[in-house]
Design a protein around this motif. Structure first.
Motif, short mmCIF file in Angstrom:
data_model
loop_
_atom_site.label_atom_id
_atom_site.label_comp_id
_atom_site.label_asym_id
_atom_site.label_seq_id
_atom_site.Cartn_x
_atom_site.Cartn_y
_atom_site.Cartn_z
N ALA A 1 76.84 10.72 53.16
CA ALA A 1 77.55 9.67 53.89
C ALA A 1 76.98 8.29 53.56
CB ALA A 1 77.49 9.93 55.39
N ALA A 2 75.67 8.17 53.55
CA ALA A 2 75.04 6.88 53.29
C ALA A 2 75.31 6.41 51.85
CB ALA A 2 73.53 6.96 53.54
N TRP B 1 84.47 2.55 57.67
CA TRP B 1 83.10 2.25 58.06
C TRP B 1 83.00 1.11 59.06
CZ3 TRP B 1 80.63 6.25 56.40
CH2 TRP B 1 80.90 6.80 55.15
N ARG C 1 70.68 2.36 56.46
CA ARG C 1 69.46 2.89 57.12
C ARG C 1 69.61 2.89 58.64
NH1 ARG C 1 63.72 1.08 54.95
NH2 ARG C 1 64.20 2.74 53.50
N SER D 1 67.17 11.56 52.21
CA SER D 1 67.06 11.84 53.64
C SER D 1 66.56 13.27 53.81
CB SER D 1 68.42 11.66 54.34
OG SER D 1 69.32 12.65 53.90
N GLU E 1 73.66 13.37 55.78
CA GLU E 1 73.34 11.95 55.94
C GLU E 1 73.22 11.26 54.59
OE1 GLU E 1 71.17 11.29 60.07
OE2 GLU E 1 69.90 12.33 58.61
N ARG F 1 72.48 3.27 60.25
CA ARG F 1 73.51 4.24 60.63
C ARG F 1 73.05 5.69 60.48
NH1 ARG F 1 79.44 2.41 59.50
NH2 ARG F 1 79.30 0.20 59.88
N TRP F 2 72.22 5.93 59.48
CA TRP F 2 71.77 7.29 59.19
C TRP F 2 70.25 7.32 59.10
CZ3 TRP F 2 75.88 5.03 56.52
CH2 TRP F 2 77.14 5.57 56.80
N HIS F 3 69.66 8.49 59.28
CA HIS F 3 68.21 8.65 59.19
C HIS F 3 67.82 8.80 57.72
CE1 HIS F 3 68.19 8.85 63.45
NE2 HIS F 3 68.77 10.03 63.51
N LEU F 4 67.62 7.68 57.07
CA LEU F 4 67.29 7.69 55.65
C LEU F 4 65.79 7.55 55.46
CD1 LEU F 4 70.09 5.37 54.22
CD2 LEU F 4 70.15 7.83 54.70
#
Length: 159
Positions: free
Chosen positions: A107-108, A148, A69, A99, A104, A71-74
């Motif tokens: 990747a997440a 990562w 969360r 997301s 995103e 690292r990415w806009h989840l």
């Protein structure tokens, strides 16, 4: 966010429907479902037993989801991991990520699964025709997380 360690099976469609219904901003949902294989390392697998450390396992899964969360806009994430005695083709794990955009979410989801395979405190014992054996971590799983960075260091530095 939903984190669950359970003996019961899960319904992927139901979990994804609940996730999608929770927020109209969701534009992408990516999920991974892991299953018990019938062969591993050249041997037939009759069953797999998964053990965990209650409390510690849930904290570990939550830390993985929180790091994703950050690292990415989840919008949302779900990790369901089964424990106990499982048969070939049984579902073991569901990792689902929502997301606004697919990049995103992909990747997440990959990040969460890579760290779950290497960092979460689960122990697997396979039953084969030759007897039972504990499953060691795979080198390929360890190599997968190299891209990562170190999750534990990042989580500790945020505390």
């Amino acid at each position: 966010m939903k984190i669950s360690v359970q003996t019961e099976d899960f319904d992927v469609s139901q979990e994804l429907a609940q996730m999608r219904a929770a927020n109209p901003a969701i534009g992408a949902v990516v999920n991974f479902v892991g299953l018990v294989r019938d062969r591993n390392d050249g041997q037939d697998i009759r069953a797999m037993e998964l053990e965990h450390y209650p409390g510690m396992t849930e904290k570990s899964l939550l830390a993985i989801a929180e790091q994703a969360r950050q690292r990415w806009h989840l919008i949302d994430a779900v990790i369901i991991h089964r424990v106990g005695l499982l048969q070939p083709l049984d579902q073991i794990v569901l990792v689902a990520v929502a997301s606004a955009h697919r990049g995103e979410a992909f990747a997440a989801c990959e990040f969460m699964m890579d760290y779950l395979k290497t960092e979460a405190p689960f122990w697997k014992k396979e039953s084969t025709p030759e007897g039972e054996r504990w499953v060691d971590a795979r080198e390929s799983d360890s190599l997968a997380i190299d891209k990562w960075g170190n999750l534990q260091t990042q989580v500790e530095s945020q505390a």
